[in-house]
Design a protein around this motif. Structure first.
Motif, PDB file in Angstrom:
ATOM      1  N   ARG A   1       0.846  -1.205   0.000  1.00 20.41           N
ATOM      2  CA  ARG A   1       0.000   0.000   0.000  1.00 20.41           C
ATOM      3  C   ARG A   1       0.878   1.250   0.000  1.00 20.41           C
ATOM      4  O   ARG A   1       0.611   2.198  -0.731  1.00 20.41           O
ATOM      5  N   GLN A   2       1.941   1.254   0.828  1.00 17.86           N
ATOM      6  CA  GLN A   2       2.855   2.387   0.899  1.00 17.86           C
ATOM      7  C   GLN A   2       3.536   2.606  -0.455  1.00 17.86           C
ATOM      8  O   GLN A   2       3.647   3.737  -0.936  1.00 17.86           O
ATOM      9  N   ALA A   3       3.976   1.551  -1.102  1.00 20.11           N
ATOM     10  CA  ALA A   3       4.618   1.656  -2.413  1.00 20.11           C
ATOM     11  C   ALA A   3       3.625   2.188  -3.442  1.00 20.11           C
ATOM     12  O   ALA A   3       3.979   3.034  -4.288  1.00 20.11           O
ATOM     13  N   TYR A   4       2.387   1.717  -3.366  1.00 23.51           N
ATOM     14  CA  TYR A   4       1.342   2.200  -4.292  1.00 23.51           C
ATOM     15  C   TYR A   4       1.098   3.692  -4.080  1.00 23.51           C
ATOM     16  O   TYR A   4       0.996   4.459  -5.047  1.00 23.51           O
ATOM     17  N   LEU A   5       0.998   4.115  -2.828  1.00 18.84           N
ATOM     18  CA  LEU A   5       0.764   5.541  -2.536  1.00 18.84           C
ATOM     19  C   LEU A   5       1.936   6.404  -3.001  1.00 18.84           C
ATOM     20  O   LEU A   5       1.734   7.497  -3.534  1.00 18.84           O
ATOM     21  N   GLU A   6       3.172   5.915  -2.823  1.00 19.71           N
ATOM     22  CA  GLU A   6       4.346   6.668  -3.285  1.00 19.71           C
ATOM     23  C   GLU A   6       4.366   6.776  -4.808  1.00 19.71           C
ATOM     24  O   GLU A   6       4.680   7.828  -5.364  1.00 19.71           O
ATOM     25  N   GLN A   7       4.011   5.681  -5.468  1.00 18.79           N
ATOM     26  CA  GLN A   7       3.955   5.689  -6.923  1.00 18.79           C
ATOM     27  C   GLN A   7       2.870   6.650  -7.417  1.00 18.79           C
ATOM     28  O   GLN A   7       3.081   7.395  -8.388  1.00 18.79           O
ATOM     29  N   ALA A   8       1.732   6.675  -6.764  1.00 16.44           N
ATOM     30  CA  ALA A   8       0.644   7.585  -7.140  1.00 16.44           C
ATOM     31  C   ALA A   8       1.077   9.038  -6.933  1.00 16.44           C
ATOM     32  O   ALA A   8       0.777   9.912  -7.757  1.00 16.44           O
ATOM     33  N   GLU A   9       1.791   9.303  -5.848  1.00 15.23           N
ATOM     34  CA  GLU A   9       2.285  10.660  -5.573  1.00 15.23           C
ATOM     35  C   GLU A   9       3.282  11.094  -6.653  1.00 15.23           C
ATOM     36  O   GLU A   9       3.220  12.224  -7.154  1.00 15.23           O
TER      37      GLU A   9
END
Length: 103
Positions: free
Chosen positions: A9-17
């Protein structure tokens, strides 16, 4: 297992940012490009107008110089009466008459 989901989830949020930041940078670059194109078009038009005006001025001065051997067209002072040599009134700004030759 909970830690793995949290990391994903953290990696997904960083990628989205990062994707949002890249999109914002791309849009800012596109806006700068649009402004540069508009400025270029406006400047090109202004330079074209100046070039045409300069050509008309040069042609007008050459025509007046051929008609006026006394070279009164060089004077920048207004004359209320026409020049004796060319019978054209002088204007205060350019020294070129606004009268047409057939009048």
């Amino acid at each position: 297992m909970g830690g793995t989901v949290s990391r994903h989830r953290q990696a997904y949020l960083e990628q989205a940012e990062r994707a949002r930041e890249e999109t914002a940078l791309r849009r800012a670059g596109e806006e700068r490009l649009r402004i540069a194109r508009e400025l270029h078009d406006s400047l090109t038009h202004s330079i074209s107008v100046i070039k045409v005006q300069a050509g008309v001025t040069i042609t007008s001065h050459a025509t007046v110089a051929r008609r006026c051997p006394a070279r009164c067209w060089r004077s920048r002072r207004p004359a209320p009466t026409p020049c004796a040599s060319c019978e054209q009134p002088r204007t205060p700004r350019s020294g070129v008459s606004t009268r047409r030759s057939g009048q």
